[in-house]
Motif scaffolding. Sequence first.
Motif, PDB file in Angstrom:
ATOM      1  N   ASP A   1      36.555  43.837  49.083  1.00  0.00           N
ATOM      2  CA  ASP A   1      37.582  43.013  49.724  1.00  0.00           C
ATOM      3  C   ASP A   1      37.895  41.739  48.946  1.00  0.00           C
ATOM      4  O   ASP A   1      39.013  41.224  49.024  1.00  0.00           O
ATOM      5  N   ASP A   2      36.909  41.228  48.201  1.00  0.00           N
ATOM      6  CA  ASP A   2      37.110  39.978  47.470  1.00  0.00           C
ATOM      7  C   ASP A   2      37.622  40.199  46.055  1.00  0.00           C
ATOM      8  O   ASP A   2      37.764  39.249  45.291  1.00  0.00           O
ATOM      9  N   MET A   3      37.882  41.455  45.683  1.00  0.00           N
ATOM     10  CA  MET A   3      38.388  41.757  44.340  1.00  0.00           C
ATOM     11  C   MET A   3      39.575  42.698  44.458  1.00  0.00           C
ATOM     12  O   MET A   3      39.477  43.758  45.078  1.00  0.00           O
ATOM     13  N   ARG A   4      40.689  42.306  43.856  1.00  0.00           N
ATOM     14  CA  ARG A   4      41.883  43.146  43.877  1.00  0.00           C
ATOM     15  C   ARG A   4      42.425  43.410  42.484  1.00  0.00           C
ATOM     16  O   ARG A   4      42.998  44.456  42.235  1.00  0.00           O
ATOM     17  N   VAL A   5      42.273  42.415  41.606  1.00  0.00           N
ATOM     18  CA  VAL A   5      42.762  42.548  40.234  1.00  0.00           C
ATOM     19  C   VAL A   5      41.657  42.112  39.284  1.00  0.00           C
ATOM     20  O   VAL A   5      40.613  41.596  39.703  1.00  0.00           O
ATOM     21  N   ASN A   6      41.883  42.316  37.993  1.00  0.00           N
ATOM     22  CA  ASN A   6      40.844  42.018  37.010  1.00  0.00           C
ATOM     23  C   ASN A   6      40.440  40.551  37.010  1.00  0.00           C
ATOM     24  O   ASN A   6      39.296  40.220  36.697  1.00  0.00           O
ATOM     25  N   ALA A   7      41.366  39.668  37.345  1.00  0.00           N
ATOM     26  CA  ALA A   7      41.044  38.242  37.360  1.00  0.00           C
ATOM     27  C   ALA A   7      39.990  37.908  38.398  1.00  0.00           C
ATOM     28  O   ALA A   7      39.330  36.862  38.302  1.00  0.00           O
ATOM     29  N   ASP A   8      39.812  38.765  39.406  1.00  0.00           N
ATOM     30  CA  ASP A   8      38.821  38.513  40.452  1.00  0.00           C
ATOM     31  C   ASP A   8      37.426  39.012  40.088  1.00  0.00           C
ATOM     32  O   ASP A   8      36.454  38.658  40.756  1.00  0.00           O
TER      33      ASP A   8
ATOM     34  N   GLU B   1      38.554  49.401  44.902  1.00  0.00           N
ATOM     35  CA  GLU B   1      38.611  49.899  46.279  1.00  0.00           C
ATOM     36  C   GLU B   1      37.258  49.693  46.961  1.00  0.00           C
ATOM     37  O   GLU B   1      36.209  50.027  46.419  1.00  0.00           O
ATOM     38  N   GLY B   2      37.292  49.115  48.143  1.00  0.00           N
ATOM     39  CA  GLY B   2      36.057  48.819  48.867  1.00  0.00           C
ATOM     40  C   GLY B   2      35.518  47.432  48.611  1.00  0.00           C
ATOM     41  O   GLY B   2      34.574  46.999  49.280  1.00  0.00           O
TER      42      GLY B   2
ATOM     43  N   LEU C   1      45.626  51.241  38.564  1.00  0.00           N
ATOM     44  CA  LEU C   1      44.258  51.458  38.076  1.00  0.00           C
ATOM     45  C   LEU C   1      43.292  50.447  38.690  1.00  0.00           C
ATOM     46  O   LEU C   1      42.163  50.794  39.070  1.00  0.00           O
ATOM     47  N   GLN C   2      43.721  49.218  38.805  1.00  0.00           N
ATOM     48  CA  GLN C   2      42.856  48.172  39.351  1.00  0.00           C
ATOM     49  C   GLN C   2      42.623  48.367  40.853  1.00  0.00           C
ATOM     50  O   GLN C   2      41.527  48.107  41.352  1.00  0.00           O
ATOM     51  N   GLU C   3      43.632  48.818  41.557  1.00  0.00           N
ATOM     52  CA  GLU C   3      43.457  49.088  42.993  1.00  0.00           C
ATOM     53  C   GLU C   3      42.385  50.150  43.215  1.00  0.00           C
ATOM     54  O   GLU C   3      41.535  50.025  44.099  1.00  0.00           O
TER      55      GLU C   3
END
Length: 504
Positions: A425-432, A422-423, A416-418
């Motif tokens: 680059d500096d965020m991949r998971v909720n912690a970001d 998407e799009g 779900l997080q991916e």
Amino acid sequence: MVSRAYTVAFEGIEARMVEVQCAITAGLPSFAIVGLPDKAVSEARERVRAAMTAMSIALPSKRITINLSPADVLKVGSHFDLPIALALLAALEIIPSEDVENTVALGELSLDGSLIQVIGALPAAMAAAEHDRALLCPKACGAEAAWVGATQVLAAGSLADVVRHYTGQSPLSPAVAGEVQRETHSRDMRDVKGQERAKRALEIAAAGRHHVLMTGSPGSGKSMLAARLPGILPPLSAAEALETSMIHSLSGLLDEGGISRERPFREPHHTASMAAIVGGGRGAKPGEISLAHNGVLFMDEFPEYNRAVLETLRQPIETGEVVVARANAHIRYPCRFMLVAAANPCKCGHLADPARACARVPVCGEEYLGRISGPLMDRFDLRIDVPPVAFSDLDLPETGDSSADMAARIASARTLQEARFEGHDDMRVNADAEGAMLEEIATPDDEGRALLLKVAERFGLSARGYHRVLRVARTIADLEGEENVRKPHVAEAVSFRLSATKEV
């Protein structure tokens, strides 16, 4: 005539192109290497001379000058041996200079001419691909470098093999990427008796890459829980595996070219120095926080670490990268890791047991956990108490979900997080998540917002703490497969934020 070969100099995980120039001129016989070489590079002339002699190649009685350009960049490492030898062979017209110029080379020479494995083949291959050149490296590095896939990788066993390749006598075959290492985890979360709340916290942390602090008496199961984290973490994506492997390549941790899809799990001892944890030392090597990139950094006996070491974690936790500053260079390493810390409640560890606690209770507990500063404590998303398990409970049957069950839920949440990021680059998971993106994905319903505002006012949450609660609530909602963050998600996130000592 000046012949040229190409190699790389490493600045963090970046590989900077270096031109190796060779000129053979009239004058007193000498062999000089210039261009800011370190001791290992300066000694390359003796290894190259011996390797040439082993191949029955006599160096001319002239002045041989090797220049490493750009000259103001420090050249460190033994991997300059092979490109120096190539430039010299091209200057002697033993191999075609145009073929050498289309190759990036790295490798250490033995005195008998064989090529020895060096670090950094993976980032070197990426640099070669960017400059549209092939990579020439020792045979032991070929499987590692071939993972890039964007350029031809030639792996040779000796300098003689390289000469036969360039002269067309026996061309080298392109290297093949090594096998993906797959580890089997025999440790299961069901092995831990009780501690269901701690297991739930670790599941949430693994799903959103949140930082965790476990506090409990000795033997309560903190280290046992942390050791089972690799079994519930999702495998690395292709991009994450390449990022992580580049760091491990520079540290010499890749085993015979095998790239692992398992997330790193690093557990340094509490006596580790600042350079070992953050990075630095000779050559500004990556530290444990960078080796744990895209994985877990487990720090047991957290208050026992040097205070200065702990405080250096604050900025990397927030930014996801660390800058190792030295007089002659500033090296940047990525370090997006999940910090799992474990601590006893006091120095003796029995703060909550009147029969075993020391006479300084509760002052000893306040002093011991006081070694963890408020700003660092504020960066832990989940704080959990791990109470001791009664002896009678150790004989009970296994309870709770297995690691496989937890891993399945975590994988669904990560999927779900991916899609969500998407799009970005500096965020991949909720912690970001931060800023407008965090408000968009984690704004709770009216009841949840009212609860969070009440808690923030009652306990004096900082702005950082407020946002970290929102991120954890978003992860809890993802684990339940819900699109919106509701009051129960906020309540559970708040309970983990305030459950341990130093509640704000």
